[in-house]
Design a protein around this motif. Sequence first.
Motif, PDB file in Angstrom:
ATOM      1  N   ALA A  46       3.917  25.483   7.265  1.00  0.00           N
ATOM      2  CA  ALA A  46       4.000  26.776   6.600  1.00  0.00           C
ATOM      3  C   ALA A  46       5.460  27.165   6.379  1.00  0.00           C
ATOM      4  O   ALA A  46       5.851  27.567   5.281  1.00  0.00           O
ATOM      5  N   ALA A  47       6.254  26.994   7.414  1.00  0.00           N
ATOM      6  CA  ALA A  47       7.635  27.431   7.339  1.00  0.00           C
ATOM      7  C   ALA A  47       8.417  26.649   6.298  1.00  0.00           C
ATOM      8  O   ALA A  47       9.354  27.152   5.695  1.00  0.00           O
ATOM      9  N   SER A  48       8.007  25.390   6.085  1.00  0.00           N
ATOM     10  CA  SER A  48       8.807  24.546   5.218  1.00  0.00           C
ATOM     11  C   SER A  48       8.197  24.385   3.844  1.00  0.00           C
ATOM     12  O   SER A  48       8.765  23.760   2.974  1.00  0.00           O
ATOM     13  N   ALA A  49       7.008  24.946   3.650  1.00  0.00           N
ATOM     14  CA  ALA A  49       6.292  24.663   2.412  1.00  0.00           C
ATOM     15  C   ALA A  49       7.079  25.123   1.198  1.00  0.00           C
ATOM     16  O   ALA A  49       6.959  24.547   0.121  1.00  0.00           O
ATOM     17  N   GLY A  50       7.909  26.124   1.359  1.00  0.00           N
ATOM     18  CA  GLY A  50       8.708  26.599   0.243  1.00  0.00           C
ATOM     19  C   GLY A  50       9.596  25.504  -0.316  1.00  0.00           C
ATOM     20  O   GLY A  50       9.966  25.526  -1.480  1.00  0.00           O
ATOM     21  N   ASP A  51       9.918  24.505   0.544  1.00  0.00           N
ATOM     22  CA  ASP A  51      10.808  23.437   0.119  1.00  0.00           C
ATOM     23  C   ASP A  51      10.039  22.191  -0.286  1.00  0.00           C
ATOM     24  O   ASP A  51      10.614  21.113  -0.346  1.00  0.00           O
ATOM     25  N   PHE A  52       8.735  22.313  -0.556  1.00  0.00           N
ATOM     26  CA  PHE A  52       7.973  21.097  -0.836  1.00  0.00           C
ATOM     27  C   PHE A  52       8.397  20.467  -2.157  1.00  0.00           C
ATOM     28  O   PHE A  52       8.417  21.098  -3.199  1.00  0.00           O
ATOM     29  N   ARG A  53       8.781  19.187  -2.057  1.00  0.00           N
ATOM     30  CA  ARG A  53       8.988  18.355  -3.249  1.00  0.00           C
ATOM     31  C   ARG A  53       8.344  17.020  -2.933  1.00  0.00           C
ATOM     32  O   ARG A  53       8.713  16.374  -1.953  1.00  0.00           O
ATOM     33  N   PHE A  54       7.366  16.610  -3.732  1.00  0.00           N
ATOM     34  CA  PHE A  54       6.671  15.357  -3.459  1.00  0.00           C
ATOM     35  C   PHE A  54       7.687  14.225  -3.343  1.00  0.00           C
ATOM     36  O   PHE A  54       8.677  14.166  -4.087  1.00  0.00           O
ATOM     37  N   TYR A  55       7.432  13.326  -2.374  1.00  0.00           N
ATOM     38  CA  TYR A  55       8.355  12.216  -2.149  1.00  0.00           C
ATOM     39  C   TYR A  55       8.002  11.089  -3.118  1.00  0.00           C
ATOM     40  O   TYR A  55       7.203  10.211  -2.816  1.00  0.00           O
ATOM     41  N   TRP A  56       8.619  11.135  -4.304  1.00  0.00           N
ATOM     42  CA  TRP A  56       8.241  10.221  -5.387  1.00  0.00           C
ATOM     43  C   TRP A  56       8.486   8.761  -5.032  1.00  0.00           C
ATOM     44  O   TRP A  56       7.699   7.888  -5.395  1.00  0.00           O
ATOM     45  N   PHE A  57       9.536   8.466  -4.332  1.00  0.00           N
ATOM     46  CA  PHE A  57       9.832   7.063  -4.011  1.00  0.00           C
ATOM     47  C   PHE A  57       8.692   6.430  -3.232  1.00  0.00           C
ATOM     48  O   PHE A  57       8.459   5.227  -3.312  1.00  0.00           O
ATOM     49  N   GLY A  58       7.952   7.279  -2.468  1.00  0.00           N
ATOM     50  CA  GLY A  58       6.815   6.762  -1.710  1.00  0.00           C
ATOM     51  C   GLY A  58       5.820   6.041  -2.594  1.00  0.00           C
ATOM     52  O   GLY A  58       5.114   5.124  -2.140  1.00  0.00           O
ATOM     53  N   LEU A  59       5.759   6.425  -3.878  1.00  0.00           N
ATOM     54  CA  LEU A  59       4.803   5.771  -4.787  1.00  0.00           C
ATOM     55  C   LEU A  59       5.134   4.291  -4.989  1.00  0.00           C
ATOM     56  O   LEU A  59       4.247   3.487  -5.245  1.00  0.00           O
ATOM     57  N   PHE A  60       6.392   3.914  -4.859  1.00  0.00           N
ATOM     58  CA  PHE A  60       6.736   2.483  -4.945  1.00  0.00           C
ATOM     59  C   PHE A  60       6.069   1.726  -3.802  1.00  0.00           C
ATOM     60  O   PHE A  60       5.569   0.619  -3.975  1.00  0.00           O
ATOM     61  N   ALA A  61       6.089   2.343  -2.613  1.00  0.00           N
ATOM     62  CA  ALA A  61       5.438   1.707  -1.468  1.00  0.00           C
ATOM     63  C   ALA A  61       3.942   1.588  -1.726  1.00  0.00           C
ATOM     64  O   ALA A  61       3.325   0.530  -1.489  1.00  0.00           O
ATOM     65  N   VAL A  62       3.344   2.672  -2.233  1.00  0.00           N
ATOM     66  CA  VAL A  62       1.914   2.651  -2.553  1.00  0.00           C
ATOM     67  C   VAL A  62       1.630   1.524  -3.536  1.00  0.00           C
ATOM     68  O   VAL A  62       0.735   0.698  -3.328  1.00  0.00           O
ATOM     69  N   ALA A  63       2.440   1.439  -4.590  1.00  0.00           N
ATOM     70  CA  ALA A  63       2.212   0.442  -5.646  1.00  0.00           C
ATOM     71  C   ALA A  63       2.345  -0.978  -5.117  1.00  0.00           C
ATOM     72  O   ALA A  63       1.511  -1.848  -5.402  1.00  0.00           O
ATOM     73  N   ALA A  64       3.405  -1.212  -4.302  1.00  0.00           N
ATOM     74  CA  ALA A  64       3.649  -2.570  -3.809  1.00  0.00           C
ATOM     75  C   ALA A  64       2.468  -3.055  -2.968  1.00  0.00           C
ATOM     76  O   ALA A  64       2.001  -4.203  -3.119  1.00  0.00           O
TER      77      ALA A  64
END
Lengths: 376, 266
Positions: A46-64
């Motif tokens: 909750a405290a940090s949700a204001g700073d949420f930015r999806f971790y896009w680089f993680g998608l490379f791991a998903v794809a690999a």
Amino acid sequence: MSVMSSAAILGQLPIGATRQKSPSPAVAAPQVSRGSVAPGTAKAIAASAGDFRFYWFGLFAVAAWLALGFIALGIPDKPAGFNDVWPYTQEFGMGALVLSALWAVLSVQAGFRRATGVFGRIGAMFRYVAPWIVTIGIFLAVWETLTAKTGVLEPPFFAPPSSLIDIYVSDYARLAESAFNSVKLLLEGVIWGAVIGLAVGVAIGWSRAINYWVHPLLRFLGPLPPTALLPIAFFFFPSSHAASVFLIALATGFPVAILSWSGVASVNKAYYDVARTMGASEWFLIFRVAIPAALPQVFVGLFMGFGASFVVLVVAEMMGVKSGLGWYLTWAQGYAAYVNMYAGLIVMTIIFSSLISLLFSVRDRVLVWQKGTVKW
Amino acid sequence: MVEVLERESEPATSGVASHISINNLSHWFETPTGALQVLDDVNLDIAPGEFVALLGPSGCGKSTLLRLAAGLEPATAGTLTQDGRPITEPDPSRIVVFQDPTLFPWRTVRDNVALGLEAQGILKQEGARVDAALKKVGLQDFAQVYPHQLSGGMAQRAALARALVNNPKLLILDEPLGKLDSLTRLEMQSELVALWRKNGFSALLVTHDIEEALFLAQRVVIFSPRPARIVAEFKVDRPYPRHRGDNVIADLRHEILNCMGLGTSW
Ligand SMILES: Nc1ncnc2c1ncn2[C@@H]1O[C@H](COP(=O)(O)OP(=O)(O)OP(=O)(O)O)[C@@H](O)[C@H]1O
Ligand SMILES: [Mg+2]
């Protein structure tokens, strides 16, 4: 995509909540992490949700890892030698898909950039190791393709990563026993070597008479690789085990002795003056001044000795000891069971690097006082 | 001021302070180029509770004299006695504070201060003295800190506490404030005076700073260049705590500069 939308919802929701509670969420956040796991985590999000930015680089791991799963499951194995299909390809592929899904979840979690506590630490760790996860996924996919799927790299010298699972399942008992025996033999030798090496090093650093007699021996015999003594040692000692303990102790003890000696010899002489004016006995000067002051050097010696002991262990097991990972490797070679050899090598790597990591953490504990002064 | 007068009138008790007597002391070092004489027939008496400062050119042999007084090395010729007994080896009743704090980096401040009691095997019974000593030098809040986390002044304070915890009867100070910045230095000079007056030990101080010597000591002894001989002694008969602007002290400073051949810079 459902992942994305739920993240967006999370991103919207708690901002109001944080505002109500405290005018300064940045200050409030660190306190939150101390709470019990579940509510603490919720608050941390909750405290940090204001700073949420999806971790896009993680998608490379998903794809690999998705690609790895699809290659393993979707492309049929190329028949090679006496194998029609490699075992455990299904399980391997499924495992890759499951991990791929896990990376997706972690990419969301890593999006909470300000999250604290365990939740935040896992996210931060994922951001840190993600490049490696991508690389390993690609490496495994290429490996699987070149071996099982196309046969460019042929058996028996090459085998797909999935076949390692087969070895770990079918030859589990033998590998575990070998690993256990190796660690036991290694630690026996290393502990003897470290203790005796430290004692000898401190003694020649302390006493002129001992230095006179022992130092030349150390200088003359020290450079001899302990492995060269292997045949003689097997002859002189009652058992190959005893001979190996001796040689491992020798390999560990030599660098420990040399560096303990240099550590003791380079102790600031004023430390002794200080202790002596305060009534210190010789015992106190050795154990409370010389050795603690020399410890940073002793640890350098221990790291070198550990490295040398691995060599001696493996060679001794290959040459005479009828157990342990070194023996497992030669045994596998004898049957041209190269996959077993890879499996053994991987176990060996994990054990040796874990032991080194263990020594690092022991050092960090013992030498806390060095923090900020020297670091290597 | 009341406190000052009280202390001044109190006779120094031999229980807390030693009488040090140095007679016809000469010392040589063996060097590759032959024997090097550093002390030449030094005679010096330190009354119980007295504060004596030594001044002299660099390299003349002051530190050597202190090492001999501490018993860290045997003298080549002459005698040193403490309350009539010859000084032959180091003893916790004579503690040295060096120019470098020489704290043991692997021990916390508290464990450093406890060093003497631990070495003498009395830490268990006398542990309270450690906290008292830390408090004396104002480091009670830094007990669990490692030396590399201390400032220069704090480190030297810790070294002072490590010395005082032994209840020395002679405190030997070898340029203890030499490496501190000038403000910290002035501050610690006052603290040193206060500690000496409170504890009553005899003190033997080497310094390069004439003002420091005059601010702290009851007697200032001037040495010649190597080999060190005593060339003059000045009695500083002023009450404590002293004032840096004191006229008598200013005159003494002039005299001492003259005596050391630096009068023209006045
Ligand atoms: N252990 C030693 N062996 C040989 N020579 C020494 C030894 N210790 C000191 N000396 C020499 O003795 C002389 C006096 O040294 P000492 O340290 O007593 O001088 P000092 O008066 O304290 O000087 P400073 O004011 O610079 O500290 C110097 O010339 C030094 O080189
Ligand atoms: Mg000196």
